[in-house]
Motif scaffolding. Structure first.
Motif, PDB file in Angstrom:
ATOM      1  N   LEU A  93       8.679  44.775 -47.788  1.00 22.27           N
ATOM      2  CA  LEU A  93       7.456  44.848 -48.594  1.00 22.27           C
ATOM      3  C   LEU A  93       7.475  46.088 -49.496  1.00 22.27           C
ATOM      4  O   LEU A  93       7.035  46.025 -50.648  1.00 22.27           O
ATOM      5  N   ALA A  94       7.984  47.195 -48.974  1.00 18.90           N
ATOM      6  CA  ALA A  94       8.101  48.414 -49.794  1.00 18.90           C
ATOM      7  C   ALA A  94       9.058  48.171 -50.961  1.00 18.90           C
ATOM      8  O   ALA A  94       8.797  48.611 -52.088  1.00 18.90           O
ATOM      9  N   VAL A  95      10.163  47.470 -50.697  1.00 17.13           N
ATOM     10  CA  VAL A  95      11.120  47.162 -51.769  1.00 17.13           C
ATOM     11  C   VAL A  95      10.470  46.247 -52.801  1.00 17.13           C
ATOM     12  O   VAL A  95      10.686  46.415 -54.007  1.00 17.13           O
ATOM     13  N   GLN A  96       9.650  45.306 -52.364  1.00 13.83           N
ATOM     14  CA  GLN A  96       8.940  44.433 -53.309  1.00 13.83           C
ATOM     15  C   GLN A  96       8.018  45.254 -54.210  1.00 13.83           C
ATOM     16  O   GLN A  96       7.924  45.007 -55.412  1.00 13.83           O
ATOM     17  N   GLY A  97       7.328  46.229 -53.620  1.00 10.95           N
ATOM     18  CA  GLY A  97       6.475  47.113 -54.425  1.00 10.95           C
ATOM     19  C   GLY A  97       7.285  47.930 -55.409  1.00 10.95           C
ATOM     20  O   GLY A  97       6.918  48.066 -56.584  1.00 10.95           O
ATOM     21  N   MET A  98       8.419  48.451 -54.945  1.00  8.27           N
ATOM     22  CA  MET A  98       9.315  49.211 -55.824  1.00  8.27           C
ATOM     23  C   MET A  98       9.836  48.320 -56.947  1.00  8.27           C
ATOM     24  O   MET A  98       9.930  48.742 -58.095  1.00  8.27           O
ATOM     25  N   LEU A 128      18.665  43.810 -63.911  1.00 12.84           N
ATOM     26  CA  LEU A 128      18.528  45.192 -63.454  1.00 12.84           C
ATOM     27  C   LEU A 128      17.706  45.293 -62.170  1.00 12.84           C
ATOM     28  O   LEU A 128      18.103  45.968 -61.213  1.00 12.84           O
ATOM     29  N   THR A 129      16.577  44.612 -62.135  1.00 10.71           N
ATOM     30  CA  THR A 129      15.705  44.677 -60.961  1.00 10.71           C
ATOM     31  C   THR A 129      16.385  44.051 -59.746  1.00 10.71           C
ATOM     32  O   THR A 129      16.366  44.618 -58.650  1.00 10.71           O
ATOM     33  N   LEU A 137      17.931  46.607 -50.442  1.00 16.18           N
ATOM     34  CA  LEU A 137      17.732  45.714 -49.301  1.00 16.18           C
ATOM     35  C   LEU A 137      18.922  45.784 -48.342  1.00 16.18           C
ATOM     36  O   LEU A 137      18.743  45.874 -47.129  1.00 16.18           O
ATOM     37  N   ARG A 138      20.134  45.751 -48.901  1.00  6.32           N
ATOM     38  CA  ARG A 138      21.342  45.761 -48.071  1.00  6.32           C
ATOM     39  C   ARG A 138      21.515  47.085 -47.341  1.00  6.32           C
ATOM     40  O   ARG A 138      21.880  47.121 -46.163  1.00  6.32           O
ATOM     41  N   SER A 139      21.264  48.182 -48.025  1.00  8.32           N
ATOM     42  CA  SER A 139      21.545  49.485 -47.428  1.00  8.32           C
ATOM     43  C   SER A 139      20.373  50.083 -46.648  1.00  8.32           C
ATOM     44  O   SER A 139      20.577  51.015 -45.868  1.00  8.32           O
TER      45      SER A 139
END
Length: 153
Positions: A93-98, A128-129, A137-139
């Motif tokens: 969810l944090a990555v989605q916000g980023m 790019l996104t 996500l992977r790391s």
């Protein structure tokens, strides 16, 4: 197995091979493309129903509805992780916000700074996104890899 023998064994994280990383990438693209297609179909169908709800709200709700299924597909297929959902989901969810912030910044740069044509700007923003998302996500979000048990040397 005896307790003594078991004490000599420890879990060793498996390092993903180059082939696994390539598989992750293709699965990530497949899951992302499927999620994007589902979003377009769902939001378009709901807008065509003329529900009286503003189109932008329908789009936002459609995106929101698809976050969990896409997360599950990434967890299971894109990254084949056994990371606990209690850890991976908040990170996802944090990555989605980023990603929303990045897409906005990339969009501004593509349109306002580089003055790219609309289609090219859209492609640039998506590439790019998605690239940044894949790496993060992977790391980080799905970083906990399956482990194998090995005898201690």
């Amino acid at each position: 197995m005896s307790a003594a023998l078991h004490s000599l064994m420890h879990a060793v994280p498996t390092s993903p091979s180059k082939r696994e990383k390539t598989g992750d990438l293709f699965n990530f693209i497949g899951v992302g493309a499927s999620g994007a297609l589902a979003y377009v179909v769902l939001s378009s169908a709901l807008i065509w129903l003329h529900t009286g709800v503003a189109d932008w709200l329908v789009n936002a709700a459609s995106y929101g509805v698809l976050i969990l299924p896409v997360y599950v597909m990434h967890h299971r297929y894109s990254f084949s992780t056994d990371a606990a959902h209690s850890q991976a989901l908040p990170r996802y969810l944090a990555v989605q916000g980023m990603a929303l912030v990045l897409a906005t910044a990339f969009s501004y740069g593509a349109h306002e700074i580089l003055a790219l044509p609309t289609l090219l700007a859209s492609i640039a923003v998506v590439v790019l996104t998605a690239s940044v998302n894949y790496v993060v996500l992977r790391s980080w979000a799905f970083a906990h890899r399956r482990t194998r048990v090995m005898l201690a040397a």
